[in-house]
Write an enzyme that holds these catalytic residues in place. Sequence first.
Site, PDB file in Angstrom:
ATOM      1  CE  LYS A 293      -1.528   1.450   4.100  1.00 25.35           C
ATOM      2  NZ  LYS A 293      -1.183   3.352   4.229  1.00 25.35           N
ATOM      3  CG  ASN A 294       2.341   2.547   3.739  1.00 21.40           C
ATOM      4  OD1 ASN A 294       1.360   3.019   3.525  1.00 21.40           O
ATOM      5  ND2 ASN A 294       2.716   2.238   4.650  1.00 21.40           N
TER       6      ASN A 294
ATOM      7  CB  CYS B  92      -5.296  10.147  11.674  1.00 18.74           C
ATOM      8  SG  CYS B  92      -3.023  10.240  12.639  1.00 18.74           S
TER       9      CYS B  92
ATOM     10  NE  ARG C 187       0.879  11.237  10.062  1.00 18.49           N
ATOM     11  CZ  ARG C 187       0.666  10.170   9.018  1.00 18.49           C
ATOM     12  NH1 ARG C 187      -0.498   9.697   9.602  1.00 18.49           N
ATOM     13  NH2 ARG C 187       1.491   9.365   8.603  1.00 18.49           N
TER      14      ARG C 187
ATOM     15  CG  ASP D 298       3.408   1.657   9.592  1.00 15.72           C
ATOM     16  OD1 ASP D 298       3.745   2.070   8.617  1.00 15.72           O
ATOM     17  OD2 ASP D 298       3.820   2.410  10.218  1.00 15.72           O
TER      18      ASP D 298
HETATM   19  C1  EPZ Z   1       4.466   7.146   5.899  1.00 14.71           C
HETATM   20  O1  EPZ Z   1       4.024   8.187   6.253  1.00 14.71           O
HETATM   21  C2  EPZ Z   1       3.585   5.704   6.517  1.00 14.71           C
HETATM   22  N1  EPZ Z   1       2.194   5.980   5.704  1.00 14.71           N
HETATM   23  C3  EPZ Z   1       2.967   5.325   7.638  1.00 14.71           C
HETATM   24  O2  EPZ Z   1       2.725   4.179   7.495  1.00 14.71           O
HETATM   25  C4  EPZ Z   1       4.103   5.318   8.063  1.00 14.71           C
HETATM   26  O3  EPZ Z   1       4.460   4.920   9.703  1.00 14.71           O
HETATM   27  C5  EPZ Z   1       5.354   6.358   8.483  1.00 14.71           C
HETATM   28  O4  EPZ Z   1       6.260   6.572   7.041  1.00 14.71           O
HETATM   29  C6  EPZ Z   1       6.497   5.951   8.841  1.00 14.71           C
HETATM   30  O5  EPZ Z   1       7.091   5.505   8.613  1.00 14.71           O
HETATM   31  C7  EPZ Z   1       2.196   5.878   4.131  1.00 14.71           C
HETATM   32  O6  EPZ Z   1       3.837   5.981   3.377  1.00 14.71           O
HETATM   33  C8  EPZ Z   1       1.212   6.243   2.875  1.00 14.71           C
HETATM   34  P1  EPZ Z   1       6.450  10.194   8.486  1.00 14.71           P
HETATM   35  P2  EPZ Z   1       4.303   9.534   6.188  1.00 14.71           P
HETATM   36  O7  EPZ Z   1       6.075  12.106   7.399  1.00 14.71           O
HETATM   37  O8  EPZ Z   1       5.384  10.051   5.249  1.00 14.71           O
HETATM   38  C9  EPZ Z   1       7.355  13.892  11.459  1.00 14.71           C
HETATM   39  C10 EPZ Z   1       0.557   3.007   7.831  1.00 14.71           C
HETATM   40  O9  EPZ Z   1       0.061   2.407   9.199  1.00 14.71           O
HETATM   41  N2  EPZ Z   1       6.803  14.344  10.469  1.00 14.71           N
HETATM   42  O10 EPZ Z   1       7.627   9.628   7.897  1.00 14.71           O
HETATM   43  O11 EPZ Z   1       3.462  10.479   6.875  1.00 14.71           O
HETATM   44  C11 EPZ Z   1       6.132  12.838  11.824  1.00 14.71           C
HETATM   45  O12 EPZ Z   1       5.454  13.394  12.774  1.00 14.71           O
HETATM   46  C12 EPZ Z   1       0.990   4.703   8.162  1.00 14.71           C
HETATM   47  O13 EPZ Z   1       0.245   2.569   6.688  1.00 14.71           O
HETATM   48  C13 EPZ Z   1       7.169  15.820  10.779  1.00 14.71           C
HETATM   49  O14 EPZ Z   1       7.371  16.123  11.829  1.00 14.71           O
HETATM   50  O15 EPZ Z   1       5.623  10.066   7.871  1.00 14.71           O
HETATM   51  C14 EPZ Z   1       6.361  11.477  12.379  1.00 14.71           C
HETATM   52  O16 EPZ Z   1       6.748  12.079  13.788  1.00 14.71           O
HETATM   53  C15 EPZ Z   1       0.938   5.800   9.126  1.00 14.71           C
HETATM   54  N3  EPZ Z   1       6.749  17.347  10.169  1.00 14.71           N
HETATM   55  C16 EPZ Z   1       7.398  11.622  11.350  1.00 14.71           C
HETATM   56  O17 EPZ Z   1       7.805  12.657  10.989  1.00 14.71           O
HETATM   57  C17 EPZ Z   1       6.950  17.014   8.423  1.00 14.71           C
HETATM   58  O18 EPZ Z   1       6.583  17.329   7.400  1.00 14.71           O
HETATM   59  C18 EPZ Z   1       7.826  10.642  10.306  1.00 14.71           C
HETATM   60  O19 EPZ Z   1       6.395  10.979   9.463  1.00 14.71           O
HETATM   61  C19 EPZ Z   1       6.304  15.155   8.296  1.00 14.71           C
HETATM   62  C20 EPZ Z   1       6.720  13.961   9.004  1.00 14.71           C
END
Ligand code: EPZ
Length: 422
Positions: free
Chosen positions: A22-23, A115, A120, A309
């Site tokens: 999915k991701n 969420c 996020r 995840d």
């Molecule tokens: C991806 O989300 C995945 N989703 C998430 O999976 C996964 O948990 C996450 O990466 C971490 O591995 C998809 O790929 C569709 P991040 P993403 O930006 O990219 C912070 C699932 O269950 N952050 O890597 O949105 C954020 O708050 C989903 O399949 C900032 O501070 O996550 C988090 O603490 C849930 N500023 C950390 O970084 C930003 O601009 C990692 O988030 C962006 C993120």
Amino acid sequence: MDKLLVHGGTTLRGAVNISGSKNASLPILAAALLTDEDCIIRRVPDVSDTNYMVQILNALGADVERSSGTVRATCADISDTAPYELVRRMRASICVMGPLLARKRRAVVSLPGGCVIGDRPVDLHLRGLEALGAKVEFEGGNIILTAPDGLRGAEINLSGPLGPTVLGTDNVMMAATLAEGITVIESAAAEPEVLDLANFLNAMGAKIEGAGTSRIVIEGVERLHGVEHTVIPDRIEAGTFMAAAALAGDGVTLRRVCREHLKSITAAIEASGHTVEFNAAGDACTIRRGENLTGCNLVTAPYPGYPTDMQAQMTALLATTPGISVIKDTIFPQRFMHCAELKRMGADIKVDNGTAIVRGVEKLSAAPVMASDLRASAALVLAALTATGTTAINRLYHIDRGYEHIDEKLLMLGAAVERVKE
Ligand code: EPZ
């Protein structure tokens, strides 16, 4: 709203095919926006998140057809504004921002809400796109990005307080493929899904090196062309079924996996006393429940560390594993909604400051429980497999977001589950 009834106590046996990721599918579907030619993407899982992304492409004006796992997308004449009604339902829609900006020199995407797993933010996404020359404005809950003179390559550091950003890396990498000059992304996310996206983009004619490491170099090109691509296996679905097999299985085989992507998950399953055997090709593995089980400590980390995840699913497994386990989520410190529900089933878990301390109990017992997010819901299904009695898991739509036909796959393995329409 559907619910899942799980009659605990059956033993899982046999084999199951793991679906495409999915991701990986979500940013790859968004990347089709970077060309007006046909993109054929295979093994896209039939889950509501990928269906939302297909609807978003349609709403942007793309011609999209889906037949079972294959999606054909032709984004010839597209709008620069993503539809709020769809974007608000799936945070990952944010990954259309980079492609729209690169293709249309303007992108309007609603600010994603938070969420249950935590706030996020998208500040890192915007930092990167601004560095490429985009002007960022906010109006009416929308992000409005404009770059009338096109994008120019830049040196960008995408590190945030909680580590790198997966979709932020995707957005900047996609935008940089059509920018003028060289872009270097430092502190890039190294997840396999980022590498799969880079492979898709390079097959379209992009020039990307270093994807899958923390430093990615992109040399901009004039245009990108159509492509055919097969998405990598879903490592989180595979990990979820590995945990199910360890909990309730007697030799369960997973097919269509990728051993390389599962190292940290395999290590955790083995650390708690179970065995995982891969075939020579590394595309199938058999999990056997161990005799001497023991609690283990887990700290989530960016790839190749233990994935956030898979945190909830491992918590469910450790809830009935003898001993004490300490599970810390450094990426989403609030991602413990499943613990309250597991405690309703008799688990002994204390959550404090991004850490769960789990004391293994003999058995859980059935209770009506509430799904809250995709992976928490999967954890409740796992817990229910060995709980005494019948567990009703409400709000099944959370699971349907990211697991392709999970009830049918569990039934094939011998689980006593039934989806009940309400
Ligand atoms: C991806 O989300 C995945 N989703 C998430 O999976 C996964 O948990 C996450 O990466 C971490 O591995 C998809 O790929 C569709 P991040 P993403 O930006 O990219 C912070 C699932 O269950 N952050 O890597 O949105 C954020 O708050 C989903 O399949 C900032 O501070 O996550 C988090 O603490 C849930 N500023 C950390 O970084 C930003 O601009 C990692 O988030 C962006 C993120």
